[in-house]
Design a protein around this motif. Structure first.
Motif, PDB file in Angstrom:
ATOM      1  N   ARG A  59       0.837  -1.209   0.000  1.00 23.35           N
ATOM      2  CA  ARG A  59       0.000   0.000   0.000  1.00 23.35           C
ATOM      3  C   ARG A  59       0.868   1.254   0.000  1.00 23.35           C
ATOM      4  O   ARG A  59       0.609   2.218  -0.730  1.00 23.35           O
ATOM      5  CB  ARG A  59      -0.938  -0.021   1.209  1.00 23.35           C
ATOM      6  N   ALA A  60       1.919   1.263   0.822  1.00 23.56           N
ATOM      7  CA  ALA A  60       2.820   2.421   0.875  1.00 23.56           C
ATOM      8  C   ALA A  60       3.511   2.634  -0.471  1.00 23.56           C
ATOM      9  O   ALA A  60       3.639   3.768  -0.939  1.00 23.56           O
ATOM     10  CB  ALA A  60       3.850   2.235   1.987  1.00 23.56           C
ATOM     11  N   ALA A  61       3.938   1.547  -1.114  1.00 21.97           N
ATOM     12  CA  ALA A  61       4.596   1.663  -2.420  1.00 21.97           C
ATOM     13  C   ALA A  61       3.630   2.204  -3.466  1.00 21.97           C
ATOM     14  O   ALA A  61       3.980   3.091  -4.258  1.00 21.97           O
ATOM     15  CB  ALA A  61       5.148   0.303  -2.850  1.00 21.97           C
ATOM     16  N   ILE A  62       2.408   1.705  -3.479  1.00 17.86           N
ATOM     17  CA  ILE A  62       1.404   2.161  -4.449  1.00 17.86           C
ATOM     18  C   ILE A  62       1.048   3.621  -4.198  1.00 17.86           C
ATOM     19  O   ILE A  62       0.970   4.425  -5.130  1.00 17.86           O
ATOM     20  CB  ILE A  62       0.154   1.255  -4.402  1.00 17.86           C
ATOM     21  N   ASP A  63       0.841   3.979  -2.927  1.00 17.79           N
ATOM     22  CA  ASP A  63       0.541   5.376  -2.597  1.00 17.79           C
ATOM     23  C   ASP A  63       1.654   6.297  -3.077  1.00 17.79           C
ATOM     24  O   ASP A  63       1.390   7.361  -3.625  1.00 17.79           O
ATOM     25  CB  ASP A  63       0.335   5.548  -1.089  1.00 17.79           C
ATOM     26  N   GLY A  64       2.906   5.886  -2.873  1.00 17.28           N
ATOM     27  CA  GLY A  64       4.031   6.701  -3.320  1.00 17.28           C
ATOM     28  C   GLY A  64       4.086   6.859  -4.829  1.00 17.28           C
ATOM     29  O   GLY A  64       4.362   7.940  -5.345  1.00 17.28           O
ATOM     30  N   LEU A  65       3.790   5.791  -5.551  1.00 15.80           N
ATOM     31  CA  LEU A  65       3.843   5.841  -7.009  1.00 15.80           C
ATOM     32  C   LEU A  65       2.719   6.680  -7.612  1.00 15.80           C
ATOM     33  O   LEU A  65       2.913   7.366  -8.615  1.00 15.80           O
ATOM     34  CB  LEU A  65       3.761   4.431  -7.593  1.00 15.80           C
TER      35      LEU A  65
END
Length: 108
Positions: A59-65
């Motif tokens: 989730r953190a990776a997707i939010d960042g992208l």
């Protein structure tokens, strides 16, 4: 919808029918997918199943992208219909349809 093959028992079981709400189960039986009409929610599949231990990291990776892109409206200027020749096969473009007005035609 009359061109769609009836769902097999395996396809119904794949959707975990016991976990579906009554409207979702009715949609599955009638339309082949539980999340249509009032039960539809736009989504994009970005990964396979993710376990609870991996979920926060993903989730953190997707939010960042996608954070910058999600701050602004996303224009939709076309619809593309994809087909899956058999379960699990890659999706292929069947047709692409531009939305909106085409360029103005000049006439003499």
């Amino acid at each position: 919808d009359s061109f769609r093959a009836p769902l097999t028992e395996a396809e119904i079981e794949r959707r975990s029918p016991d976990a579906l709400k009554p409207d979702e189960f009715r949609n599955l039986c009638q339309w082949g997918y539980p999340y249509v009409f009032d039960t539809f929610r736009f989504h994009m599949t970005l990964s396979g199943r993710v376990g609870p231990e991996e979920s926060p990291r993903l989730r953190a990776a997707i939010d960042g992208l996608f954070a910058d892109a999600l701050r602004q409206p996303v224009p939709v200027d076309a619809l593309t219909l994809f087909v899956e020749s058999e379960p699990g096969a890659p999706f292929m473009v069947l047709s692409h349809h531009a939305l909106g007005r085409g360029p103005a035609r000049k006439t003499a």
